[in-house]
Structure formats: C-alpha cells, structure tokens
Motif scaffolding. Structure first.
Motif, PDB file in Angstrom:
ATOM      1  N   UNK A  56       9.106  10.902  -6.921  1.00 18.92           N
ATOM      2  CA  UNK A  56       7.899  10.425  -7.594  1.00 18.92           C
ATOM      3  C   UNK A  56       8.220   9.331  -8.605  1.00 18.92           C
ATOM      4  N   UNK A  57       9.465   9.226  -9.051  1.00 18.57           N
ATOM      5  CA  UNK A  57       9.852   8.091  -9.886  1.00 18.57           C
ATOM      6  C   UNK A  57       9.801   6.799  -9.087  1.00 18.57           C
ATOM      7  N   UNK A  58      10.213   6.847  -7.826  1.00 20.01           N
ATOM      8  CA  UNK A  58      10.108   5.659  -6.968  1.00 20.01           C
ATOM      9  C   UNK A  58       8.656   5.244  -6.796  1.00 20.01           C
ATOM     10  N   UNK A  59       7.802   6.216  -6.546  1.00 22.89           N
ATOM     11  CA  UNK A  59       6.379   5.914  -6.395  1.00 22.89           C
ATOM     12  C   UNK A  59       5.824   5.321  -7.689  1.00 22.89           C
ATOM     13  N   UNK A  60       6.199   5.923  -8.806  1.00 23.06           N
ATOM     14  CA  UNK A  60       5.723   5.445 -10.109  1.00 23.06           C
ATOM     15  C   UNK A  60       6.140   4.002 -10.341  1.00 23.06           C
ATOM     16  N   UNK A  61       7.373   3.665 -10.009  1.00 22.59           N
ATOM     17  CA  UNK A  61       7.879   2.308 -10.246  1.00 22.59           C
ATOM     18  C   UNK A  61       7.058   1.272  -9.491  1.00 22.59           C
ATOM     19  N   UNK A  62       6.742   1.553  -8.243  1.00 22.69           N
ATOM     20  CA  UNK A  62       5.974   0.602  -7.436  1.00 22.69           C
ATOM     21  C   UNK A  62       4.565   0.443  -7.988  1.00 22.69           C
ATOM     22  N   UNK A 417      -4.589  -9.821  -2.762  1.00 24.69           N
ATOM     23  CA  UNK A 417      -4.409  -9.285  -1.412  1.00 24.69           C
ATOM     24  C   UNK A 417      -2.930  -9.199  -1.067  1.00 24.69           C
ATOM     25  N   UNK A 418      -2.171 -10.221  -1.465  1.00 24.63           N
ATOM     26  CA  UNK A 418      -0.724 -10.214  -1.226  1.00 24.63           C
ATOM     27  C   UNK A 418      -0.063  -9.084  -2.007  1.00 24.63           C
ATOM     28  N   UNK A 419      -0.452  -8.947  -3.293  1.00 18.40           N
ATOM     29  CA  UNK A 419       0.111  -7.881  -4.134  1.00 18.40           C
ATOM     30  C   UNK A 419      -0.199  -6.515  -3.535  1.00 18.40           C
ATOM     31  N   UNK A 420      -1.439  -6.329  -3.108  1.00 17.80           N
ATOM     32  CA  UNK A 420      -1.854  -5.024  -2.595  1.00 17.80           C
ATOM     33  C   UNK A 420      -1.141  -4.703  -1.279  1.00 17.80           C
ATOM     34  N   UNK A 421      -1.069  -5.674  -0.387  1.00 18.93           N
ATOM     35  CA  UNK A 421      -0.420  -5.440   0.911  1.00 18.93           C
ATOM     36  C   UNK A 421       1.061  -5.128   0.713  1.00 18.93           C
ATOM     37  N   UNK A 422       1.724  -5.901  -0.159  1.00 17.32           N
ATOM     38  CA  UNK A 422       3.146  -5.657  -0.408  1.00 17.32           C
ATOM     39  C   UNK A 422       3.360  -4.286  -1.049  1.00 17.32           C
ATOM     40  N   UNK A 423       2.505  -3.952  -2.022  1.00 19.38           N
ATOM     41  CA  UNK A 423       2.645  -2.663  -2.687  1.00 19.38           C
ATOM     42  C   UNK A 423       2.425  -1.495  -1.750  1.00 19.38           C
ATOM     43  N   UNK A 424       1.387  -1.574  -0.923  1.00 17.32           N
ATOM     44  CA  UNK A 424       1.100  -0.498   0.025  1.00 17.32           C
ATOM     45  C   UNK A 424       2.219  -0.376   1.050  1.00 17.32           C
ATOM     46  N   UNK A 425       2.775  -1.517   1.455  1.00 15.52           N
ATOM     47  CA  UNK A 425       3.880  -1.500   2.426  1.00 15.52           C
ATOM     48  C   UNK A 425       5.080  -0.734   1.870  1.00 15.52           C
ATOM     49  N   UNK A 426       5.469  -1.051   0.642  1.00 14.81           N
ATOM     50  CA  UNK A 426       6.633  -0.380   0.050  1.00 14.81           C
ATOM     51  C   UNK A 426       6.328   1.078  -0.292  1.00 14.81           C
ATOM     52  N   UNK A 427       5.098   1.361  -0.711  1.00 15.92           N
ATOM     53  CA  UNK A 427       4.728   2.764  -0.923  1.00 15.92           C
ATOM     54  C   UNK A 427       4.837   3.548   0.374  1.00 15.92           C
ATOM     55  N   UNK A 428       4.362   2.944   1.460  1.00 15.50           N
ATOM     56  CA  UNK A 428       4.445   3.605   2.766  1.00 15.50           C
ATOM     57  C   UNK A 428       5.882   3.885   3.162  1.00 15.50           C
ATOM     58  N   UNK A 429       6.768   2.927   2.881  1.00 13.02           N
ATOM     59  CA  UNK A 429       8.187   3.138   3.208  1.00 13.02           C
ATOM     60  C   UNK A 429       8.778   4.288   2.411  1.00 13.02           C
ATOM     61  N   UNK A 430       8.452   4.336   1.111  1.00 14.11           N
ATOM     62  CA  UNK A 430       8.983   5.407   0.260  1.00 14.11           C
ATOM     63  C   UNK A 430       8.469   6.756   0.730  1.00 14.11           C
ATOM     64  N   UNK A 431       7.179   6.839   1.033  1.00 11.36           N
ATOM     65  CA  UNK A 431       6.590   8.122   1.433  1.00 11.36           C
ATOM     66  C   UNK A 431       7.105   8.553   2.802  1.00 11.36           C
ATOM     67  N   UNK A 432       7.248   7.611   3.725  1.00 11.75           N
ATOM     68  CA  UNK A 432       7.762   7.974   5.056  1.00 11.75           C
ATOM     69  C   UNK A 432       9.207   8.447   4.969  1.00 11.75           C
ATOM     70  N   UNK A 433       9.968   7.842   4.058  1.00  9.19           N
ATOM     71  CA  UNK A 433      11.359   8.265   3.896  1.00  9.19           C
ATOM     72  C   UNK A 433      11.427   9.669   3.322  1.00  9.19           C
ATOM     73  N   UNK A 434      10.495   9.993   2.420  1.00 10.19           N
ATOM     74  CA  UNK A 434      10.432  11.330   1.852  1.00 10.19           C
ATOM     75  C   UNK A 434      11.513  11.576   0.823  1.00 10.19           C
ATOM     76  N   UNK A 435      11.683  12.835   0.486  1.00 14.56           N
ATOM     77  CA  UNK A 435      12.679  13.243  -0.495  1.00 14.56           C
ATOM     78  C   UNK A 435      14.012  13.450   0.184  1.00 14.56           C
ATOM     79  N   UNK A 436      15.035  12.783  -0.309  1.00 15.43           N
ATOM     80  CA  UNK A 436      16.366  12.872   0.285  1.00 15.43           C
ATOM     81  C   UNK A 436      17.103  14.032  -0.347  1.00 15.43           C
TER      82      UNK A 436
END
Length: 474
Positions: A56-62, A417-436
């Motif tokens: 959740x720190x990764x999510x918070x940072x983004x 739109x660029x900020x939102x798309x980039x942010x959602x993209x990286x959030x999606x990557x973090x969430x798909x990766x999950x907790x290691x």
C-alpha cells in the motif's frame, strides 16, 4: 462566436478541482492506514503486516504523485482566471495557502522521502514516525484548504474596505460556521475512500487466492472501520445539512428541489427540476420527510428557491441529482458495512463470492460520492463565489476572453488525460503484481530485527540499528 469567460472559467476550475479532489481524499485515508500497518509491524513483527505496508506504500506513492501534479495548477488559476477575487481576498487567502504549505506540505514532503525510501535505511521506529508524520501532514493540509473553502461558503471574521477583505478575527475566519462540519465530513469521506479501496483490492486478491493471510487481515480491518465510519458519516451529514439550512438556505432548496417555502415538505426521491418554469416534473416523494430531516419536525418550514430572484438561484438539476447520488451511495455503503458484520459468522465474509465481487465494484463508489458532494457544495453556491459577498461574474479576470479560457481548458484536459492514463497504468501494474512474499530468510531477518524494538527500554534510534540483509548491500 461569443464565448462566456465566466462560464468557461467555472467549467475549467470545476474540471481541475474534480480531477484533483479524488486523489487527496484517497491519500488522506490511506496515509493513516499505512501508519497503522507500520505500527502493527513494529509491535508484532508479523511479516503479513510488512507485505501489506509495502504494497500500500507503493499505491500511496503513485496516487500522492498524481495529486501533487494535478493540484499545482489550481493556485495559478486564481491569478489567471479569477484575479478580481485574488486581489479582493489576498489578505485572507494568501496567508491561508501559505500556512498550508509551511505547516503541511513541507511536513509531508520531508517525511515522505523517509517513508518511501527509508525502509532499510532507518530503524523501524523512525520509519513508523515518518509514516505518522505523513498522515498528520495530510490532515493539516486538509484543515487549511477546507477552512479556506468553508470561509467562501460561510464568510466570517472580516470586513470589506474599499473592495478588499480585511480580517478582523482570525479565529472567527478560520473556524467559520460551516468549517467544523465540512472538515469532519471530508475526514470521514477520506477514511471511507481508503477503506473501500482496501476492501475492494483485498476482495479481488481473496477471489484469486493471493496471499490469503495478509488480505484477510486487510479486509477484516477495513470492514470494522466501515462499520463505524459509514453511520458516523450519515450523522455528520445531518449536522452539516442543518448548518447549511441556516447559512445557505438557497443551496438547501436546490438540494431538495423545493421551489416554494412551505411546511411539511416531502423528501423527493425523484423529480425533474424545471428551472425556467420554477417547478418539478414527475415527482416521487415521501410526505413530510424533508422537513423532518432538515428541521427535525415533520411540519417544519423549508425554504424555497423562489425566496430569491431567479438570477441568484444555482443550477438546480446538477445540485438536485448530485445530492441524491451522494446520499444513495452513502446508504449503499452502510448496507455493505452491515453485510460484512453479518457475514463474519463462520468466516463467510472471506468466502462469499457475491459479497467479495460486490466489494470490488464498490471500490469506485466513494470517489463518485465525493465528486457528487463537491458538485453540491460548489454548484449549489452559485452564483456566489464568496456567499452573499462576491458573485462569480464580479470575481473573474476582466481581461479574460472566452477563447482564452477555452484554450486553457482544452490544454488542461489533454495534460490531465496523460497524467490519469499514466497513473492508472502504473497502479494497474502494482495491483496485478500484488504483494511479494519474501523468502524464509527475509522473514526471519525482519522478525529478528523487530523483536528488540518492541521493548520499552530501546531508544528511539541508538545509531546501531542494522536493517534486514544489511550485509548483502554494498
């Protein structure tokens, strides 16, 4: 073609604020959640808390980064689009925004670096302290911003001299009549936003069978929070509504779709407001309910929109429907919180697929509710920028043309739109990766490092702390 600079400036500011508001309301709640997670990690040394905290720190940072980027231009708009307002209120707005930067933003920015990059460089207690300071900074920031906005809604502690605002009492100005209710309402909205996002993501992971131990903990904690926060938000909302009735009766009339001042006013579940005809079509309501809710008397008198001239009435249909979206989602949130309590028997809350899927869908509900709430607050204030003192037409920059406002509006839309798309993209990557989940050695190292820190005699930072796996780093 003639373009209205006032309307376009309103639209531009509404777009920027709406886009920006969804990020702070999430980070405020999430920052407190992170402080709790790191506190539990320091107290117990349980690796599950570590995995949750790091994820959740990764999510918070983004999300924090998106909030900072999207919020920078708001201050510039005061000068570019609303220079008359900026000049007239500079004695109040200037210091208030400065206080927010000095007391909150510096605090957040300073300790954010320790929170994000200091996990293996400082002791666990210092890292926990950084998390607490970041969480505190978010609330201090909200304090100053909401106080400023509330003053524009219910101005107090000032006098006008030669068209300029002069503060006569900073206490009255800062703690203006609507501020306590607005601040509590927004603080609870932040906890609800963080709670439902954590619930939704945890539910998705449980459906996939990913890190069941950690996500059961996260889901359980968040549902307990929601069980108390959702009804508390309804109670605070009631107090806020009564306060608005006293200080902004026209806004309340627009929220209720009530055109004529009357007693025993029904609560309209649905209607189609006709602003030109000053009436409603297709009304469906509960008799006397609006009077009961607003005045706590079924025969209480509720103000009407016709109490003021037509040019002083806000856009009714936006205010009316936004209010119902906010309240409707609030009721749905309470229902999910209660359902979570009922499903705890036999641990069904962790296995009921229908409930878990519902929590996934509810992830977006607080963002929609907050946006709708801001529409009610800001659109319902129209045509006033400072309620009863300065209209939006009086506040706009005199030299601003409609084409200038339209050009900057289009530019903001494209950049955001660029900020939102980039942010959602990286959030999606973090969430798909999950907790290691770390390997066994990592877990043992973390547990060993945390054990002595729970003893009361250990100093805050004795300078001898060695982070986990320190010998593996050059």
């Amino acid at each position: 073609m003639e373009l209205d600079p006032v309307f376009l400036s309103r639209l531009q500011f509404a777009f920027v604020v709406t886009f920006h508001a969804i990020f702070p309301v999430f980070t405020i709640g999430l920052a407190s959640y992170l402080a709790l997670l790191y506190g539990l990690l320091v107290r117990t040394g349980n690796p599950a808390w570590e995995r949750l905290a790091e994820f959740w720190t990764k999510v918070f940072a983004i999300v924090f980064g998106m909030g900072v980027v999207s919020g920078i231009v708001m201050a510039f708009q005061f000068g570019t689009n609303w220079s008359n307002f900026s000049q007239a209120t500079s004695n109040f707005i200037g210091p208030m925004l400065s206080y927010e930067v000095v007391t909150a933003f510096f605090l957040e920015a300073g300790f954010l670096g320790v929170l994000l990059f200091g996990r293996e460089r400082v002791s666990p207690r210092v890292h926990l302290f950084a998390a607490i300071m970041v969480a505190l900074g978010t609330f201090i920031s909200a304090f100053w911003i909401l106080s400023t906005n509330s003053w524009m809604q219910t101005p107090a502690g000032y006098e006008m001299r030669d068209g300029m605002v002069h503060v006569t009492s900073w206490i009255e100005a800062i703690f203006n009549p609507s501020f306590p209710y607005r601040f509590m309402h927004m603080a609870l909205a932040s906890f609800l936003t963080g709670g439902f996002v954590v619930c939704g993501v945890s539910a998705w992971y449980l459906l996939r069978g990913h890190d069941v131990e950690a996500n059961r903990k996260a889901l359980s904690m968040s549902l307990w929070l929601l069980l108390f926060a959702t009804p508390a938000q309804a109670i605070i909302g009631d107090f806020h509504g009564v306060n608005t009735l006293e200080h902004q009766p026209t806004k309340v009339a627009a929220m209720e779709g009530n055109w004529e001042r009357d007693a025993g006013v029904p609560l309209l579940l649905f209607a189609w407001p006709d602003q030109e005809g000053a009436t409603n079509h297709f009304e469906i309501g509960i008799p006397h309910a609006a009077s009961l809710i607003l005045t706590h008397d079924p025969n209480g008198v509720v103000p009407g929109l016709t109490d003021v001239p037509a040019d002083q009435r806000p856009p009714v249909w936006i205010t009316f429907f936004s209010f119902r979206v906010m309240v409707g989602l609030g009721v749905l949130m309470i229902a999910f919180a209660v359902a979570g309590l009922l499903l705890r028997r036999g641990d069904r809350v962790y296995h009921n697929r229908f409930f878990l899927q519902g929590l996934r869908l509810m992830t977006v509900s607080p963002f929609i509710a907050v946006t709708a709430g801001w529409f009610v607050t800001e659109v319902g204030r129209a045509p006033w920028l400072i309620y009863g003192v300065m209209t939006q037409a009086e506040a706009v920059t005199p030299s601003l043309s409609g084409w200038m406002a339209l050009t900057t509006l289009i530019g903001y839309i494209l950049v955001y739109a660029v900020v939102f798309i980039a942010g959602v993209y990286y959030l999606g990557r973090v969430i798909r990766q999950g907790m290691v989940e770390g390997d066994v050695q990592d877990v043992q190292d973390v547990t060993r490092a945390m054990r002595p820190m729970s003893a009361s005699h250990v100093p805050f930072d004795d300078g001898q702390y060695q982070p986990p796996n320190a010998d593996s780093r050059s």
